[in-house]
Write a protein that holds these residues in place. Structure first.
Motif, PDB file in Angstrom:
ATOM      1  N   ALA A 221      10.590   0.012  70.982  1.00  0.00           N
ATOM      2  CA  ALA A 221       9.690   0.471  72.038  1.00  0.00           C
ATOM      3  C   ALA A 221      10.385   1.502  72.924  1.00  0.00           C
ATOM      4  O   ALA A 221       9.760   2.481  73.359  1.00  0.00           O
ATOM      5  CB  ALA A 221       9.217  -0.711  72.870  1.00  0.00           C
ATOM      6  N   VAL A 222      11.672   1.299  73.203  1.00  0.00           N
ATOM      7  CA  VAL A 222      12.416   2.272  74.004  1.00  0.00           C
ATOM      8  C   VAL A 222      12.449   3.623  73.296  1.00  0.00           C
ATOM      9  O   VAL A 222      12.262   4.677  73.922  1.00  0.00           O
ATOM     10  CB  VAL A 222      13.848   1.762  74.279  1.00  0.00           C
ATOM     11  CG1 VAL A 222      14.697   2.866  74.916  1.00  0.00           C
ATOM     12  CG2 VAL A 222      13.814   0.540  75.184  1.00  0.00           C
ATOM     13  N   LYS A 223      12.672   3.616  71.982  1.00  0.00           N
ATOM     14  CA  LYS A 223      12.667   4.868  71.210  1.00  0.00           C
ATOM     15  C   LYS A 223      11.305   5.548  71.289  1.00  0.00           C
ATOM     16  O   LYS A 223      11.221   6.782  71.416  1.00  0.00           O
ATOM     17  CB  LYS A 223      13.028   4.584  69.756  1.00  0.00           C
ATOM     18  CG  LYS A 223      14.481   4.186  69.541  1.00  0.00           C
ATOM     19  CD  LYS A 223      14.754   3.904  68.070  1.00  0.00           C
ATOM     20  CE  LYS A 223      16.188   3.456  67.853  1.00  0.00           C
ATOM     21  NZ  LYS A 223      16.459   3.140  66.421  1.00  0.00           N
ATOM     22  N   ALA A 224      10.240   4.744  71.219  1.00  0.00           N
ATOM     23  CA  ALA A 224       8.890   5.312  71.301  1.00  0.00           C
ATOM     24  C   ALA A 224       8.660   5.962  72.661  1.00  0.00           C
ATOM     25  O   ALA A 224       8.034   7.022  72.760  1.00  0.00           O
ATOM     26  CB  ALA A 224       7.853   4.232  71.040  1.00  0.00           C
ATOM     27  N   CYS A 225       9.158   5.340  73.721  1.00  0.00           N
ATOM     28  CA  CYS A 225       9.013   5.914  75.067  1.00  0.00           C
ATOM     29  C   CYS A 225       9.817   7.202  75.194  1.00  0.00           C
ATOM     30  O   CYS A 225       9.337   8.207  75.733  1.00  0.00           O
ATOM     31  CB  CYS A 225       9.488   4.907  76.117  1.00  0.00           C
ATOM     32  SG  CYS A 225       8.411   3.467  76.316  1.00  0.00           S
ATOM     33  N   THR A 226      11.037   7.171  74.699  1.00  0.00           N
ATOM     34  CA  THR A 226      11.900   8.348  74.778  1.00  0.00           C
ATOM     35  C   THR A 226      11.286   9.529  74.029  1.00  0.00           C
ATOM     36  O   THR A 226      11.371  10.681  74.478  1.00  0.00           O
ATOM     37  CB  THR A 226      13.290   8.025  74.202  1.00  0.00           C
ATOM     38  OG1 THR A 226      13.846   6.912  74.911  1.00  0.00           O
ATOM     39  CG2 THR A 226      14.223   9.213  74.324  1.00  0.00           C
ATOM     40  N   ALA A 227      10.659   9.234  72.907  1.00  0.00           N
ATOM     41  CA  ALA A 227      10.015  10.291  72.126  1.00  0.00           C
ATOM     42  C   ALA A 227       8.882  10.953  72.891  1.00  0.00           C
ATOM     43  O   ALA A 227       8.528  12.110  72.620  1.00  0.00           O
ATOM     44  CB  ALA A 227       9.494   9.719  70.809  1.00  0.00           C
ATOM     45  N   GLN A 228       8.309  10.224  73.855  1.00  0.00           N
ATOM     46  CA  GLN A 228       7.234  10.777  74.676  1.00  0.00           C
ATOM     47  C   GLN A 228       7.766  11.480  75.920  1.00  0.00           C
ATOM     48  O   GLN A 228       6.997  11.961  76.759  1.00  0.00           O
ATOM     49  CB  GLN A 228       6.283   9.667  75.121  1.00  0.00           C
ATOM     50  CG  GLN A 228       5.610   8.904  74.002  1.00  0.00           C
ATOM     51  CD  GLN A 228       4.824   7.719  74.530  1.00  0.00           C
ATOM     52  OE1 GLN A 228       3.856   7.895  75.285  1.00  0.00           O
ATOM     53  NE2 GLN A 228       5.227   6.515  74.144  1.00  0.00           N
ATOM     54  N   GLY A 229       9.092  11.493  76.082  1.00  0.00           N
ATOM     55  CA  GLY A 229       9.690  12.114  77.251  1.00  0.00           C
ATOM     56  C   GLY A 229       9.708  11.227  78.474  1.00  0.00           C
ATOM     57  O   GLY A 229       9.900  11.711  79.598  1.00  0.00           O
ATOM     58  N   LEU A 230       9.521   9.913  78.279  1.00  0.00           N
ATOM     59  CA  LEU A 230       9.511   8.976  79.396  1.00  0.00           C
ATOM     60  C   LEU A 230      10.921   8.478  79.682  1.00  0.00           C
ATOM     61  O   LEU A 230      11.758   8.364  78.779  1.00  0.00           O
ATOM     62  CB  LEU A 230       8.593   7.785  79.074  1.00  0.00           C
ATOM     63  CG  LEU A 230       7.135   8.136  78.805  1.00  0.00           C
ATOM     64  CD1 LEU A 230       6.371   6.905  78.311  1.00  0.00           C
ATOM     65  CD2 LEU A 230       6.475   8.710  80.055  1.00  0.00           C
ATOM     66  N   SER A 231      11.177   8.168  80.934  1.00  0.00           N
ATOM     67  CA  SER A 231      12.490   7.671  81.362  1.00  0.00           C
ATOM     68  C   SER A 231      12.505   6.151  81.250  1.00  0.00           C
ATOM     69  O   SER A 231      11.895   5.447  82.060  1.00  0.00           O
ATOM     70  CB  SER A 231      12.762   8.093  82.812  1.00  0.00           C
ATOM     71  OG  SER A 231      13.945   7.464  83.301  1.00  0.00           O
ATOM     72  N   VAL A 232      13.199   5.646  80.231  1.00  0.00           N
ATOM     73  CA  VAL A 232      13.224   4.209  79.967  1.00  0.00           C
ATOM     74  C   VAL A 232      14.640   3.786  79.601  1.00  0.00           C
ATOM     75  O   VAL A 232      15.334   4.480  78.855  1.00  0.00           O
ATOM     76  CB  VAL A 232      12.263   3.838  78.815  1.00  0.00           C
ATOM     77  CG1 VAL A 232      12.339   2.343  78.507  1.00  0.00           C
ATOM     78  CG2 VAL A 232      10.834   4.218  79.176  1.00  0.00           C
ATOM     79  N   GLN A 233      15.063   2.644  80.154  1.00  0.00           N
ATOM     80  CA  GLN A 233      16.333   2.060  79.745  1.00  0.00           C
ATOM     81  C   GLN A 233      16.083   0.702  79.109  1.00  0.00           C
ATOM     82  O   GLN A 233      15.099   0.029  79.421  1.00  0.00           O
ATOM     83  CB  GLN A 233      17.299   1.936  80.926  1.00  0.00           C
ATOM     84  CG  GLN A 233      16.789   1.141  82.107  1.00  0.00           C
ATOM     85  CD  GLN A 233      17.751   1.190  83.277  1.00  0.00           C
ATOM     86  OE1 GLN A 233      18.900   0.783  83.164  1.00  0.00           O
ATOM     87  NE2 GLN A 233      17.278   1.697  84.422  1.00  0.00           N
TER      88      GLN A 233
END
Length: 337
Positions: free
Chosen positions: A136-148
């Protein structure tokens, strides 16, 4: 009542004793909402028993079983309805406007694949996410979202980017084995006066409608408005409001990180009263002013204003005080006569 099973030794929230017998025991239930067996032989999946218990002190209804293996991860449908999207968009904009959050740094606890995080960004806040699932973190990062990646388990947790101005947590807290420890950990990621927006399934409505199928291994806690408020307050938050939303299916609470009470007005009043009493006493000959009443407010006022040396005596009608001295300031206490 069905066959009894051993109850958890203590409540998940307040650590007090549970009622000795389960409220209900469901046999052969799914062991997890996200555990789907393969359609092949042999089928290895087996059902589990769910014991629904209740705390005898705070009243929280809860399962006696342990958490499912993936409890740290948020699992939502890959998309949500247009109705829900429109509702969340309006809800987030309303919160941002009401609490002046435009441009604020906020954190979504359990952001999944960013379904709500992107809507928060669109509402005008600087949104960041926390999610345990690596995919899920990878999916968020792919959208340009800031997630840890991570999960706040206690007050020792330290997240990058803290302090945050607010946090959001949507239908996730009911999965946590220790809600208070996690909430306190989240509290410690906030700045002074930080806000929180917490939502859980509404057990009040579940009770009212008799929705027996709402019990599932994934949901460890079943919050009413009362038990939700207690849990949030136990975790160091001030409850600003709690309301039913989304066809009464969700309890939505707004909280603020508890801060010390502002007692500056008391200091101001003390200075004003001190000046007024000193001015009054100065208008009379020395040692000619008496005080009526040796109640605790008068005793405190004498001590806090420093006027004790200017007072001749204190008059009080209580016989057990007469003939004695005021505590700390040692002024004679005399009868009205």
């Amino acid at each position: 009542m069905t066959d009894a099973v051993p109850a958890r030794p203590a409540c998940r929230v307040c650590r007090q004793a549970l009622f000795p017998e389960p409220l209900v025991l469901y046999r052969n239930m799914p062991c997890a909402a996200q555990s789907f067996p393969e359609a092949k032989e042999p089928i290895l999946d087996r059902g589990t028993d769910l014991a629904v218990t209740q705390c005898s002190v705070c009243g929280l209804v809860q399962l006696s079983e342990s958490q499912v293996p993936y409890y740290r991860e948020v699992i939502r449908a890959s998309a949500f309805s247009e109705e829900m999207r429109n509702f969340r968009t309006q809800q987030f904009r309303s919160w941002v406007a009401e609490f002046g959050l435009t441009g604020s740094k906020v954190l979504e606890i359990g952001c999944g694949r960013g379904e709500y995080l992107s809507l928060l960004m669109a509402s005008g806040v600087n949104a960041h996410g926390l999610e345990y699932s690596a995919d899920a973190v990878k999916a968020c990062t792919a959208q340009g979202l800031s997630v840890q990646r991570g999960f706040v388990a206690d007050s020792l947790s330290a997240l990058a980017g803290r302090p945050f101005d607010a946090f959001f947590c949507f239908n996730f807290m009911e999965h946590w084995p220790d809600p208070v420890a996690s909430l306190r950990g989240i509290r410690d990621q906030l700045g002074d006066g930080g806000l929180g927006f917490v939502e859980v399934p509404n057990f009040d409505m579940i009770l009212e409608k008799g929705l027996y199928s709402e019990f599932i291994s994934d949901h460890l806690s079943y919050f009413t408005a009362e038990s939700l408020a207690f849990t949030l307050q136990q975790s160091g938050f001030e409850l600003l409001r709690c309301e039913c939303i989304w066809h009464d299916y969700i309890l939505s609470a707004v909280v603020r990180k508890r801060s010390p009470v502002d007692l500056s007005l008391l200091h101001t009043r003390r200075i004003e009263i001190t000046e007024a009493l000193q001015t009054f006493i100065a208008g009379f000959p020395a040692s000619s002013v008496a005080i009526w009443g040796a109640g605790h407010q008068a005793l405190a006022t004498i001590a806090l204003t420093g006027i004790g040396s200017s007072i001749k005596y204190v008059v009080d009608s209580a016989p057990f005080k007469q003939g004695k001295l005021t505590p700390a300031t040692h002024i004679p206490i005399v009868p009205p006569s």
